[in-house]
Design an enzyme around this catalytic site. Structure first.
Site, PDB file in Angstrom:
ATOM      1  N   LYS A  86       0.844  -1.205   0.000  1.00  0.00           N
ATOM      2  CA  LYS A  86       0.000   0.000   0.000  1.00  0.00           C
ATOM      3  C   LYS A  86       0.869   1.240   0.000  1.00  0.00           C
ATOM      4  O   LYS A  86       1.910   1.282   0.676  1.00  0.00           O
ATOM      5  CB  LYS A  86      -0.903   0.021   1.236  1.00  0.00           C
ATOM      6  N   GLY A 186     -21.733   6.808   3.227  1.00  0.00           N
ATOM      7  CA  GLY A 186     -20.785   7.166   2.181  1.00  0.00           C
ATOM      8  C   GLY A 186     -21.306   6.746   0.822  1.00  0.00           C
ATOM      9  O   GLY A 186     -21.343   5.555   0.505  1.00  0.00           O
ATOM     10  N   VAL A 187     -21.740   7.711   0.020  1.00  0.00           N
ATOM     11  CA  VAL A 187     -22.278   7.397  -1.305  1.00  0.00           C
ATOM     12  C   VAL A 187     -21.429   8.064  -2.388  1.00  0.00           C
ATOM     13  O   VAL A 187     -21.935   8.728  -3.288  1.00  0.00           O
ATOM     14  CB  VAL A 187     -23.771   7.775  -1.433  1.00  0.00           C
ATOM     15  N   GLY A 188     -20.130   7.844  -2.271  1.00  0.00           N
ATOM     16  CA  GLY A 188     -19.205   8.305  -3.292  1.00  0.00           C
ATOM     17  C   GLY A 188     -19.142   7.299  -4.423  1.00  0.00           C
ATOM     18  O   GLY A 188     -20.150   6.707  -4.804  1.00  0.00           O
ATOM     19  N   LYS A 189     -17.949   7.070  -4.948  1.00  0.00           N
ATOM     20  CA  LYS A 189     -17.810   6.218  -6.131  1.00  0.00           C
ATOM     21  C   LYS A 189     -18.217   4.769  -5.886  1.00  0.00           C
ATOM     22  O   LYS A 189     -18.716   4.103  -6.789  1.00  0.00           O
ATOM     23  CB  LYS A 189     -16.371   6.289  -6.645  1.00  0.00           C
ATOM     24  N   VAL A 190     -17.971   4.267  -4.664  1.00  0.00           N
ATOM     25  CA  VAL A 190     -18.351   2.889  -4.347  1.00  0.00           C
ATOM     26  C   VAL A 190     -19.778   2.824  -3.807  1.00  0.00           C
ATOM     27  O   VAL A 190     -20.624   2.063  -4.296  1.00  0.00           O
ATOM     28  CB  VAL A 190     -17.380   2.258  -3.330  1.00  0.00           C
ATOM     29  N   GLY A 191     -20.062   3.636  -2.803  1.00  0.00           N
ATOM     30  CA  GLY A 191     -21.365   3.596  -2.155  1.00  0.00           C
ATOM     31  C   GLY A 191     -22.531   3.885  -3.080  1.00  0.00           C
ATOM     32  O   GLY A 191     -23.598   3.268  -2.974  1.00  0.00           O
TER      33      GLY A 191
END
Length: 358
Positions: A86, A186-191
């Protein structure tokens, strides 16, 4: 490039006999970065790079150590033939990434590959598709580029969706998700993609996000989705609580505020420490380990390294296997009366150290 000593790293509680931890600092570009290589028993190390305004250098190193270990375990249970690493880029207060910084970071990745070991990297929090394309111009060790694997986010959402389906099937004895109450933090790119899957299945969906625009985007698409404040979302009486934002959410104290039956989300490192798994078990909440649920992103990006080139059909076939992994974790947890996170760790360790020993 500086190699951090094991003597120094042993002062970190998250140090897990990592192979290497590298530090790179370049004043001209503003780059201040670390790359942690945890283990490569099962294959070359891989793992995205996070760009974040850490509070301290210690926090940045800790994140690199924890995330790289999780990548090793994620890769092991996903069966992709890779080890874990990482990268983190430490932005100081008020600092923002820039083109020169990303180009210099790509050269840092080249140096690691040329001098020490193979390591590929790509998108994570704070590092987007535009950054990937820019770094690809400098380094051949960047994955997730356009025309190949691309954005890993929809595939992390897909594996999380399959994990939710299997956990509901196994624990709640429901063959489909219709009527299942799911709270997504969290409703960004994944959510946001996960919400697509859930709405399509007929779930009752609740959402929260610190970004009002992200909330508005989902609400325009799905007016019946209910939005709540971030501090409320984890306390809702729901079947599934799905954290899809930043990690470090659950402690031995705040788990007592939860009102869900199952935790199954795509955020990394959701438990502050492994013993939180015991606390969740004691109060009767099932936790699906995050490095299992979000494995789709990894499966997608490393597919472009296949000799035959990237194939989406192969990716989706591999991702659906997460359902079998989730079922095995839950079954073993029930039989052995051990928290799910420890069961998953044990399963991963068996694969990682089967031929090499520890």
């Amino acid at each position: 490039m500086k190699l951090l000593t094991k003597k120094y790293l042993k002062s970190f509680s998250d140090y897990d006999d990592h192979l290497f931890v590298f530090k790179e600092e370049d004043k001209q570009s503003g780059l201040f970065a670390y790359v942690a290589i945890h283990n490569n028993n099962l294959g070359p190390a891989t793992g995205g790079t996070r760009v974040f305004n850490y509070l301290s250098e210690k926090d940045a190193i800790t994140d690199a150590l924890r995330l790289s270990r999780a990548m090793t375990y994620k890769a092991a249970l996903a069966g992709v033939g890779f080890g874990g690493g990482k990268g983190v880029i430490y932005l100081h207060k008020g600092e923002k990434k820039n083109k020169q910084m990303m180009q210099r970071y790509a050269k840092f990745i080249n140096d690691i590959n040329d001098t020490y070991c193979e390591y590929t990297t790509g998108e994570d929090v704070g590092l987007d598709q535009e950054d990937v394309e820019l770094m690809t111009e400098t380094s051949k060790f960047i994955v997730g580029s356009k025309g190949k694997a691309g954005d890993p986010s929809p595939f992390a959402a897909l594996s999380c969706y399959y994990a939710i389906k299997e956990s509901v099937n196994f624990l709640l004895k429901k063959k489909n998700l219709k009527g299942t109450k799911v709270a997504v933090k969290g409703v960004g790119k994944v959510g946001s993609v996960l919400v697509d899957f859930l709405v399509e299945e007929g779930c009752a969906v609740y959402i929260s996000d610190i970004n009002r625009n992200a909330i508005d985007d989902v609400k325009r698409k799905y007016p019946n989705v209910i939005s709540v404040e971030n501090y409320e979302i984890s306390k809702l009486d729901v079947d599934i609580y799905s954290p899809c934002a930043m990690g470090g959410e659950f402690t031995n104290v705040n788990v007592n505020n939860l009102n869900c039956k199952i935790i199954c989300g795509a955020a990394n490192n959701q438990l502050v420490s492994p013993n939180v798994g015991n606390s969740l078990k004691e109060i009767g909440i099932w936790y699906i380990p995050d490095y299992v649920t979000n494995c789709g992103g990894l499966i997608n990006v490393i597919d472009q390294l296949e000799s035959s080139g990237y194939k989406k059909e192969r990716v989706t076939k591999r991702i659906i296997k997460v359902k079998k992994t989730v079922a095995e974790i839950l079954r073993k947890s029930l039989v052995e009366n051990i928290p799910t996170n420890l069961i998953a760790d044990s399963m991963a360790q068996e694969k990682i150290f089967a031929k090499h020993g520890k």
